[in-house]
Design a protein around this motif. Structure first.
Motif, short mmCIF file in Angstrom:
data_model
loop_
_atom_site.label_atom_id
_atom_site.label_comp_id
_atom_site.label_asym_id
_atom_site.label_seq_id
_atom_site.Cartn_x
_atom_site.Cartn_y
_atom_site.Cartn_z
N ILE A 9 4.60 -14.31 67.02
CA ILE A 9 3.97 -13.33 66.02
C ILE A 9 5.00 -12.50 66.33
N PRO A 10 5.62 -11.90 65.84
CA PRO A 10 6.62 -11.16 65.93
C PRO A 10 5.49 -9.54 66.87
N ASP A 11 5.85 -8.98 68.22
CA ASP A 11 5.73 -8.08 68.03
C ASP A 11 4.02 -7.82 68.74
N CYS A 12 4.04 -9.68 68.33
CA CYS A 12 2.07 -9.06 69.52
C CYS A 12 2.68 -9.93 71.10
N PRO A 13 1.61 -10.01 71.46
CA PRO A 13 1.58 -9.74 73.03
C PRO A 13 2.13 -11.58 73.72
N MET A 14 2.54 -12.12 74.56
CA MET A 14 3.08 -13.39 75.01
C MET A 14 2.54 -13.68 76.53
N VAL A 15 1.96 -14.36 76.59
CA VAL A 15 1.92 -15.36 78.01
C VAL A 15 2.53 -16.35 78.29
N LEU A 16 3.59 -16.67 79.08
CA LEU A 16 4.64 -17.30 79.74
C LEU A 16 3.86 -17.58 81.13
N GLU A 17 3.97 -19.67 81.21
CA GLU A 17 3.92 -19.74 82.26
C GLU A 17 4.72 -20.73 82.75
N LEU A 18 4.87 -20.68 84.46
CA LEU A 18 6.65 -21.37 84.93
C LEU A 18 6.06 -21.96 85.92
N GLN A 19 5.93 -22.88 86.29
CA GLN A 19 5.44 -24.28 86.87
C GLN A 19 6.37 -24.75 87.27
N GLY A 20 6.60 -24.67 88.94
CA GLY A 20 7.35 -25.70 89.73
C GLY A 20 8.10 -27.23 89.32
N ILE A 21 8.53 -27.63 88.77
CA ILE A 21 8.38 -29.17 88.49
C ILE A 21 8.11 -29.46 89.65
N ALA A 22 6.97 -30.91 88.80
CA ALA A 22 6.55 -31.69 90.10
C ALA A 22 4.92 -30.85 90.58
N ASP A 23 4.96 -29.95 90.15
CA ASP A 23 3.79 -28.96 90.64
C ASP A 23 4.39 -28.83 92.60
N GLN A 24 6.18 -29.24 92.32
CA GLN A 24 6.37 -28.45 94.01
C GLN A 24 6.35 -26.75 93.73
N GLU A 25 6.68 -26.25 95.02
CA GLU A 25 5.90 -24.44 95.35
C GLU A 25 7.31 -24.25 95.04
#
Length: 234
Positions: A9-25
């Motif tokens: 939605i234009p100009d509405c805040p977004m929360v992005l989650e980036l996770q390590g592959i296969a739960d790796q750190e």
């Protein structure tokens, strides 16, 4: 089945989650954290994205952004990865060809109080996932900036944050008070669910109001066939 488009939605805040592959750190060294932190404002500027909040923990990161065009969120994440991935291999051992899960998760958040809660939710990842006892001293989160401990000029404050006070000191003090109140368990559960499923986090009124501006349905449709209204016999 075709993959559903990412909600935007234009100009509405977004929360992005980036996770390590296969739960790796992803972040095993201070240098790795520092590389990602340094790249955040650079990638945001290149892709015309505003960063409102962030938090990094060993397993990944949460980032709160806003932008005017749907593709820019994805390009921002790609830009981050393009610069960070080769650089981090110089400072720590990486055991896989990819660092991140192939598709990052996201949710769109209603402006106003919902967005302020989401900002704190992002920053509280340090406590939830890294056991940080004091958010103000955790070095890889925007909380210290919002609380007035450090200055991060590249952060773009949410409009609702500006409404906390007329001076930086007032805003920082009231944000600290807001953080001390904490988030309700219901807020955390709802926001987490929306983040995992890709739905809008908002109240019902905003959900109805904003649907026409969204690029797809903002919430899941009820299962089954719609209920047919009976025709009046009058």
């Amino acid at each position: 089945m075709a993959r559903q488009a990412r909600l935007f939605i234009p100009d509405c805040p977004m929360v992005l989650e980036l996770q390590g592959i296969a739960d790796q750190e992803v972040f095993n060294t201070r240098e790795a954290f520092s590389l990602f932190y340094t790249q955040l404002p650079l990638s945001a500027a290149e892709e015309e994205v505003a960063i409102h909040a962030y938090c990094m923990v060993p397993a990944g990161a949460l980032i709160m952004i806003s932008t005017s065009e749907a593709p820019r969120a994805g390009r921002f994440v790609q830009n981050l990865n393009r610069h960070f991935s080769p650089a981090v291999r110089q400072v720590q051992t990486v055991h896989s060809s990819a660092l991140w899960e192939p598709r990052f998760k996201s949710t769109v958040v209603q402006p106003g109080l919902h967005s302020l809660k989401a900002c704190l939710f992002v920053e509280q990842l340090a406590a939830r996932a890294a056991g940080a006892p004091d958010l103000a001293t955790y070095p890889w989160s925007s909380f210290a900036a919002h609380a007035g401990v450090v200055n991060e000029a590249w952060l773009i404050d949410l409009p609702v944050y500006w409404q906390l006070g007329n001076t930086p000191f007032e805003r920082q003090s009231r944000y600290r008070q807001f953080s001390e109140q904490g988030l309700s368990e219901r807020d955390c559960q709802e926001l987490s669910h929306c983040l995992q499923k890709g739905w809008l986090w908002s109240d019902d009124a905003f959900c109805v109001q904003i649907q026409e501006l969204a690029n797809r349905s903002v919430r899941p449709r009820p299962r089954g066939r719609p209920v047919l209204k009976k025709k009046s016999t009058d």
